[in-house]
Structure formats: structure tokens, C-alpha cells
Design a protein around this motif. Structure first.
Motif, mmCIF file in Angstrom:
data_model
loop_
_atom_site.group_PDB
_atom_site.id
_atom_site.type_symbol
_atom_site.label_atom_id
_atom_site.label_comp_id
_atom_site.label_asym_id
_atom_site.label_seq_id
_atom_site.Cartn_x
_atom_site.Cartn_y
_atom_site.Cartn_z
ATOM 1 N N ALA A 1 2.132 4.467 -10.688
ATOM 2 C CA ALA A 1 3.245 3.662 -10.046
ATOM 3 C C ALA A 1 4.135 2.838 -11.214
ATOM 4 O O ALA A 1 3.216 2.052 -12.321
ATOM 5 C CB ALA A 1 2.933 2.907 -9.136
ATOM 6 N N SER B 1 5.747 4.756 -6.687
ATOM 7 C CA SER B 1 6.309 3.521 -7.313
ATOM 8 C C SER B 1 6.959 2.773 -6.173
ATOM 9 O O SER B 1 7.005 1.633 -6.038
ATOM 10 C CB SER B 1 7.211 3.789 -8.381
ATOM 11 O OG SER B 1 6.555 4.458 -9.407
ATOM 12 N N THR C 1 4.294 1.061 -3.642
ATOM 13 C CA THR C 1 3.779 0.075 -4.307
ATOM 14 C C THR C 1 4.802 -1.076 -4.082
ATOM 15 O O THR C 1 4.405 -2.312 -3.789
ATOM 16 C CB THR C 1 3.177 0.230 -5.446
ATOM 17 O OG1 THR C 1 2.323 1.541 -5.832
ATOM 18 C CG2 THR C 1 2.659 -0.830 -6.368
ATOM 19 N N GLU D 1 3.832 -3.979 -1.615
ATOM 20 C CA GLU D 1 3.369 -5.449 -2.129
ATOM 21 C C GLU D 1 4.637 -6.425 -1.653
ATOM 22 O O GLU D 1 4.249 -7.502 -1.688
ATOM 23 C CB GLU D 1 3.591 -5.319 -3.659
ATOM 24 C CG GLU D 1 2.332 -4.466 -4.292
ATOM 25 C CD GLU D 1 2.636 -4.583 -5.866
ATOM 26 O OE1 GLU D 1 3.505 -4.870 -6.506
ATOM 27 O OE2 GLU D 1 1.608 -4.218 -6.406
ATOM 28 N N ARG E 1 -3.244 -3.197 1.267
ATOM 29 C CA ARG E 1 -3.455 -2.322 0.073
ATOM 30 C C ARG E 1 -4.309 -0.841 0.379
ATOM 31 O O ARG E 1 -4.170 -0.123 -0.088
ATOM 32 C CB ARG E 1 -4.175 -3.266 -0.644
ATOM 33 C CG ARG E 1 -3.687 -4.669 -0.966
ATOM 34 C CD ARG E 1 -2.540 -4.345 -1.956
ATOM 35 N NE ARG E 1 -3.012 -3.538 -2.949
ATOM 36 C CZ ARG E 1 -2.252 -3.431 -4.184
ATOM 37 N NH1 ARG E 1 -0.805 -3.690 -4.129
ATOM 38 N NH2 ARG E 1 -2.719 -2.620 -5.188
ATOM 39 N N LEU F 1 -1.862 1.481 1.214
ATOM 40 C CA LEU F 1 -1.264 2.051 0.163
ATOM 41 C C LEU F 1 -2.079 3.137 -0.609
ATOM 42 O O LEU F 1 -1.520 4.118 -1.219
ATOM 43 C CB LEU F 1 -0.940 0.755 -1.006
ATOM 44 C CG LEU F 1 -0.397 1.322 -2.260
ATOM 45 C CD1 LEU F 1 0.889 2.112 -2.214
ATOM 46 C CD2 LEU F 1 -0.413 -0.150 -2.983
#
Length: 457
Positions: free
Chosen positions: A181, A294, A297, A301, A324, A327
Motif C-alpha cells: 500500500a 492503498s 488502507t 485508517e 484492521r 483491512l
């Protein structure tokens, strides 16, 4: 040390795969030549009556006799140890462990190590004594992601150059390489946010940090929201209390749609399944995995909910969620995306999306299906961001391929121009333009925030 494209380095792993194939010892050509030449020389000495010729053949027969007396009986065992679980792009490692059982075994091991996209490596190693194992660390470099075939080792042991073992093969299991990412800043969000809490300010009243207005106190307002300075200025007698009203916080919902119906590399000659794609050049699907990881993430986040759809698979999409752990599920699902039969990949209906979700479509724009999907989603009220994942195509030398690519490039540019006319942003994710993707996303997020009704710039 790098040998023929495959790296032989240090390290130790834990996953073991047993060797497959029969074990057996056979005499080498040197043993057969020694016996044959010795017998011929002895026969010639008898027929010619010359003892000096026999003296030349006797050493060869003695050596063959000594070699036959020391015939090995223990097969060579080989185990290929690999790191457990998925790995990341870069260097893939494994450890080949060579060991011999009790009894006479091989003293020299011949190895032929192959890997898809790499040159073949030949090694000759000295075997360890009985009961001791010899580790041969292996490594190869690759920028590819997804399921990857790694090492295939063909090995053969020999003893004193007179006996050799039947060749055997150790094949490594398919490795799953997870995409990495890249750091991104703010990303475009849907026009309407959902949920009772989240990292973004919505357009409805509620608890938050962004000021909406100053309003007279009404039943239901919290006392901690009273703005005493405004109250003192507007109502010195405290007849009316004024409260600060804010926008409530909410979370965004995004769906990543990966167009994995095909996988093309920078070389046009490898398209449609012909030729071998180089391991040091990412394909369109590698770029799509990297871009989607990417974006996922950055959104996770930030506290948003993210889902995953694969156009080549019609079952088990990942529903939007946060955290998480989710993810990791997204990245694992991206690594498993791979092309399938194009005849069965056509979808009559586009994937069903949650209400008020923004769509990030990762595609090469080599056909008209992405445009049809984008227009369908826009009609349903979903904002769409298209990420162009076609690699930078190399110069084509063959005339027929150059003409075909010229026509395909013009059609692709027409599709991008049509998306631009309809107000659908297209972000390039290949070559030098990949570094500018974060700036492009930031500009799109700022433009969407500036034009959102009821919001301050």
C-alpha cells in the motif's frame, strides 16, 4: 549470492514439503567405461600375449571393484521449507534441506533450480556426513502479486563419481503474495454519509466538532451546548439562552470494484495469453491490487467502511466494514483476484452496492463494459472514481501489433474522454503518474467538499 537470477543466501524457514519420486542408484558412465575398458584390455593382452597391456587394464578393474564394494544404499532426502502464510512483494525465500540416512550415501549433490520468469541455476554441492543436514537458502525477486509459482528443484546425488541416484524433484507450493500500500492523503467521499458516528462531519444536526449555527435554546438541547458569550451579548437579561449547534459525525461507505477479467503487461506481445510476462514488470492486475490496497488502507485508517467487489467473480463479495481485521480481509481478497474465462466474465447486471456509497473502479478501460457499469452507478446516484491501471506499454516493433495497439489506444482514449465529459474523474496509476495519484485524490476530495451543499469550504 545471485546465481542465474535466483538468489542463494542465508536464512531458515519452517514449512516442509516432502520429496516426490522414486529413489535408486545406478552406475555412471565412468564406472561402465572402467569395466568395459579393463575387460577389453585384458582380452587384448591374452590374445596378443602381452602382459604390459593387462597391467594397463587392471587398475581400472580394481577401481570398478572398489566402487562396486562401496555401492551406496541410502537415498538422499530433500525437504523444501517455506515461510508460513502469505508474503509481500520483493524477495521470496525458501530453504532446501538435504540429508542422508544411515549407511552409505551421496557425497556430491547436483541441483537444478528453476522458477517461472527466472534463469535456471545449476549448483554442485558437497553432501554432509551421515546424520547431518545441509541447508541451501534460496531467494528470488519479483514485483508480481497474487498466487505465484516459486521454486522447482531437480536434484541428483552421486558417490565417488561412479554411482548416481535417480533424479528426483521437489516443487514448492503456490505462494500468495499480498499487495503493498502506498501512503495517500484525503480521498473523495460520498455526498451523503451514514451512521451515528464516524470521522467525518455530515450535513445533519448532532454531536460533532464543526459549527453549524447559533440557535435559541429548545427542549432537548444539552446544557453543555449553551454559548454563554452569545447569550450575554444577545440577551443581557438572560431571557433567552443560545446554544451552539454542530454537524453530527458519520462514516463514509466505499466499495472497491476490481476489474480482474484480464491481466495485461507492458509488452503487447504477451496479451491474450501468448508469451511470458516478466517478473520485474507489474501487470495491470498487479497495479490494480496495489492501488486498491492503498485506497483501502487510507479509508480504513480514517475510520470509514470499505467493501470489495470482483468483476470476474460473482460470489462472496466482501461487504463494507471497518477495522484492521477487515483491512487484512480486503488485502487477502485482492491477492486472490485473478482472470477467468472471458466468455463467462460478462455480467448482465452490475454489482449491487449499498446506498450512498462511493465506487472506486480499478480497470484498464480496454473495452466498453467499464463505461456501462459507471453510467449505471451514476444513474443510481453513486459517485464514481475510475483508477486507470493499464501499464505503460512498450514500443511495438511488429507492424501488425503496432496497428492493433494504435487502434486499441485510440478507442481507449475515446472512453477516457467520454468519462471526462460526463464529469467522472480518471486517476492514472502507472509509471511516473503513480506518484501524482495522491495529489489528484487530494484535489478531488477538496473539490467535492467545496461543492457540497450546506458545507463551508
Amino acid at each position: 549470492m545471485t546465481v542465474g537470477g535466483i538468489i542463494v543466501a542465508g536464512g531458515r524457514t519452517s514449512y516442509s514439503r516432502p520429496v516426490d519420486g522414486p529413489h535408486g542408484w545406478r552406475p555412471t558412465s565412468a564406472y561402465t567405461a572402467a569395466v568395459t575398458v579393463g575387460i577389453l584390455l585384458l582380452a587384448t593382452s591374452v590374445l596378443a600375449g602381452r602382459a604390459d597391456i593387462a597391467l594397463i587394464g587392471i587398475p581400472g578393474l580394481l577401481a570398478a571393484t572398489w566402487a562396486h564394494a562401496g555401492r551406496p544404499t541410502t537415498p538422499l532426502r530433500a525437504d523444501l521449507h517455506e515461510p508460513p502464510g502469505p508474503t509481500t512483494p520483493g524477495e521470496l525465500t525458501a530453504t532446501l534441506q538435504l540429508a542422508a540416512g544411515p549407511g552409505e550415501g551421496a557425497d556430491v549433490v547436483h541441483l537444478r533450480i528453476t522458477a517461472p520468469g527466472h534463469r535456471t541455476t545449476h549448483l554442485t554441492l558437497a553432501a554432509r556426513p551421515q546424520g547431518q543436514a545441509r541447508d541451501v537458502p534460496l531467494g528470488l525477486s519479483s514485483v508480481r502479486t497474487g498466487p505465484q509459482q516459486t521454486f522447482t528443484v531437480d536434484l541428483r546425488g552421486s558417490r565417488h563419481g561412479t554411482w548416481e541416484e535417480e533424479p528426483t524433484q521437489v516443487r514448492a507450493a503456490t505462494r500468495l503474495v499480498l499487495p503493498g500500500a502506498a501512503p495517500l492523503g484525503r480521498l473523495p467521499l460520498p455526498r451523503r454519509l451514514r451512521g451515528l458516528t464516524g470521522p467525518h462531519s455530515s450535513r445533519r444536526l448532532g454531536d460533532g466538532t464543526e459549527l453549524r449555527d447559533i440557535h435559541p435554546f429548545t427542549p432537548g438541547d444539552r446544557l453543555r451546548r449553551i454559548d454563554w458569550r452569545t447569550t450575554a451579548r444577545r440577551s443581557p437579561e438572560l431571557d433567552t439562552l443560545y446554544v451552539r449547534r454542530t454537524y453530527s459525525t458519520a462514516e463514509a461507505t466505499a466499495v472497491l470494484v476490481v476489474d480482474s477479467r484480464d491481466e495485461v503487461g507492458p509488452d503487447v506481445r504477451t496479451w491474450r495469453g501468448y508469451g511470458i510476462i516478466r517478473v520485474d514488470e507489474p501487470t495491470s492486475l498487479d497495479l490494480a491490487r496495489h492501488a486498491a490496497a492503498s485506497v483501502a488502507t487510507a479509508l480504513v485508517e480514517a475510520g470509514d467502511r470499505v467493501g470489495l467487489e470482483d468483476l470476474a467473480r460473482r460470489r462472496r463479495p466482501l461487504p463494507p466494514s471497518a477495522g484492521r481485521r477487515h483491512l487484512r480481509r480486503l488485502v487477502h481478497g485482492l491477492a486472490l483476484a485473478h482472470p477467468k474465462d472471458l466468455a463467462s466474465a460478462h455480467r448482465v447486471r452490475p454489482p449491487q452496492l449499498p446506498a450512498d456509497a462511493i465506487v472506486y473502479l480499478f480497470t484498464t478501460l480496454l473495452d466498453d463494459d467499464p463505461l456501462r457499469l459507471v453510467r449505471t452507478w451514476r444513474t443510481a446516484g453513486h459517485p464514481v472514481v475510475v483508477i486507470d491501471t493499464l501499464p505503460d506499454v512498450h514500443t511495438v516493433i511488429e507492424s501488425h501489433l503496432a496497428i492493433a495497439w494504435h487502434i486499441g489506444r485510440l478507442e481507449r482514449e475515446d472512453r477516457i474522454a467520454a468519462l471526462d465529459v460526463e464529469g467522472i474523474p480518471v486517476v492514472r496509476w502507472a509509471g511516473s503518474q503513480r506518484d501524482q495519484a495522491a495529489v489528484r485524490f487530494e484535489a478531488l476530495a477538496h473539490a467535492a467538499r467545496r461543492h457540497t451543499p450546506g458545507r463551508t469550504p
